[in-house]
Design a protein around this motif. Structure first.
Motif, PDB file in Angstrom:
ATOM      1  N   ASP A 144       0.849  -1.193   0.000  1.00 20.03           N
ATOM      2  CA  ASP A 144       0.000   0.000   0.000  1.00 20.03           C
ATOM      3  C   ASP A 144       0.888   1.247   0.000  1.00 20.03           C
ATOM      4  OD1 ASP A 144      -1.884   1.958   0.290  1.00 20.03           O
ATOM      5  OD2 ASP A 144      -2.958   0.955   1.902  1.00 20.03           O
ATOM      6  N   ALA A 149       5.834  -0.217 -10.680  1.00 20.75           N
ATOM      7  CA  ALA A 149       4.839  -0.092 -11.745  1.00 20.75           C
ATOM      8  C   ALA A 149       5.468  -0.399 -13.100  1.00 20.75           C
ATOM      9  CB  ALA A 149       4.238   1.304 -11.739  1.00 20.75           C
ATOM     10  N   GLY A 207       5.613  -3.916 -13.674  1.00 23.10           N
ATOM     11  CA  GLY A 207       4.315  -4.570 -13.720  1.00 23.10           C
ATOM     12  C   GLY A 207       3.851  -5.104 -12.380  1.00 23.10           C
ATOM     13  N   VAL A 267       2.504  -3.357  -9.785  1.00 22.87           N
ATOM     14  CA  VAL A 267       1.563  -2.512  -9.047  1.00 22.87           C
ATOM     15  C   VAL A 267       0.262  -2.446  -9.835  1.00 22.87           C
ATOM     16  CG1 VAL A 267       1.148  -0.194  -8.152  1.00 22.87           C
ATOM     17  CG2 VAL A 267       3.438  -1.130  -8.082  1.00 22.87           C
ATOM     18  N   GLU A 268      -0.824  -2.625  -9.131  1.00 15.12           N
ATOM     19  CA  GLU A 268      -2.143  -2.553  -9.769  1.00 15.12           C
ATOM     20  C   GLU A 268      -2.499  -1.093 -10.067  1.00 15.12           C
ATOM     21  OE1 GLU A 268      -4.005  -5.164 -10.660  1.00 15.12           O
ATOM     22  OE2 GLU A 268      -2.368  -6.433  -9.950  1.00 15.12           O
ATOM     23  N   PRO A 269      -3.242  -0.854 -11.152  1.00 10.54           N
ATOM     24  CA  PRO A 269      -3.621   0.524 -11.508  1.00 10.54           C
ATOM     25  C   PRO A 269      -4.334   1.268 -10.375  1.00 10.54           C
ATOM     26  CG  PRO A 269      -4.121  -0.952 -13.315  1.00 10.54           C
ATOM     27  CD  PRO A 269      -3.685  -1.811 -12.154  1.00 10.54           C
ATOM     28  N   GLU A 270      -5.196   0.576  -9.630  1.00  8.13           N
ATOM     29  CA  GLU A 270      -5.915   1.262  -8.550  1.00  8.13           C
ATOM     30  C   GLU A 270      -4.956   1.678  -7.433  1.00  8.13           C
ATOM     31  OE1 GLU A 270      -6.513  -3.147  -8.458  1.00  8.13           O
ATOM     32  OE2 GLU A 270      -7.147  -1.641  -9.873  1.00  8.13           O
ATOM     33  N   ASP A 271      -3.879   0.925  -7.238  1.00 11.13           N
ATOM     34  CA  ASP A 271      -2.874   1.315  -6.239  1.00 11.13           C
ATOM     35  C   ASP A 271      -2.143   2.574  -6.675  1.00 11.13           C
ATOM     36  OD1 ASP A 271      -3.527  -0.859  -4.616  1.00 11.13           O
ATOM     37  OD2 ASP A 271      -2.030  -2.151  -5.567  1.00 11.13           O
ATOM     38  N   ARG A 331      -3.395   4.865  -8.681  1.00  7.21           N
ATOM     39  CA  ARG A 331      -4.353   5.976  -8.565  1.00  7.21           C
ATOM     40  C   ARG A 331      -4.428   6.473  -7.124  1.00  7.21           C
ATOM     41  NH1 ARG A 331      -6.949   3.190 -12.670  1.00  7.21           N
ATOM     42  NH2 ARG A 331      -8.181   1.866 -11.305  1.00  7.21           N
TER      43      ARG A 331
END
Length: 53
Positions: free
Chosen positions: A2, A30, A33, A35-39, A41
């Motif tokens: 997080d 990121a 690859g 890290v998730e896009p929502e993380d 954001r």
């Protein structure tokens, strides 16, 4: 991981250098690859709310 929460805590502690390190780490993760896009954001919103100088 997080990154947004870590960034907010670093800023709350007045640790701007650590906050920058978190941003760099998140950017590198990121690019790999990991890290998730929502993380991302959430991190961007945290930075917009309290930018480190």
């Amino acid at each position: 991981m997080d990154y947004a929460a870590m960034y907010r805590q670093a800023m709350a502690d007045g640790s701007n250098d650590y906050a920058r390190t978190i941003v760099v780490s998140a950017t590198q993760a990121a690019q790999a690859g990991g890290v998730e896009p929502e993380d991302l954001r959430a991190l961007v919103e945290a930075i917009k709310a309290d930018p480190c100088d």
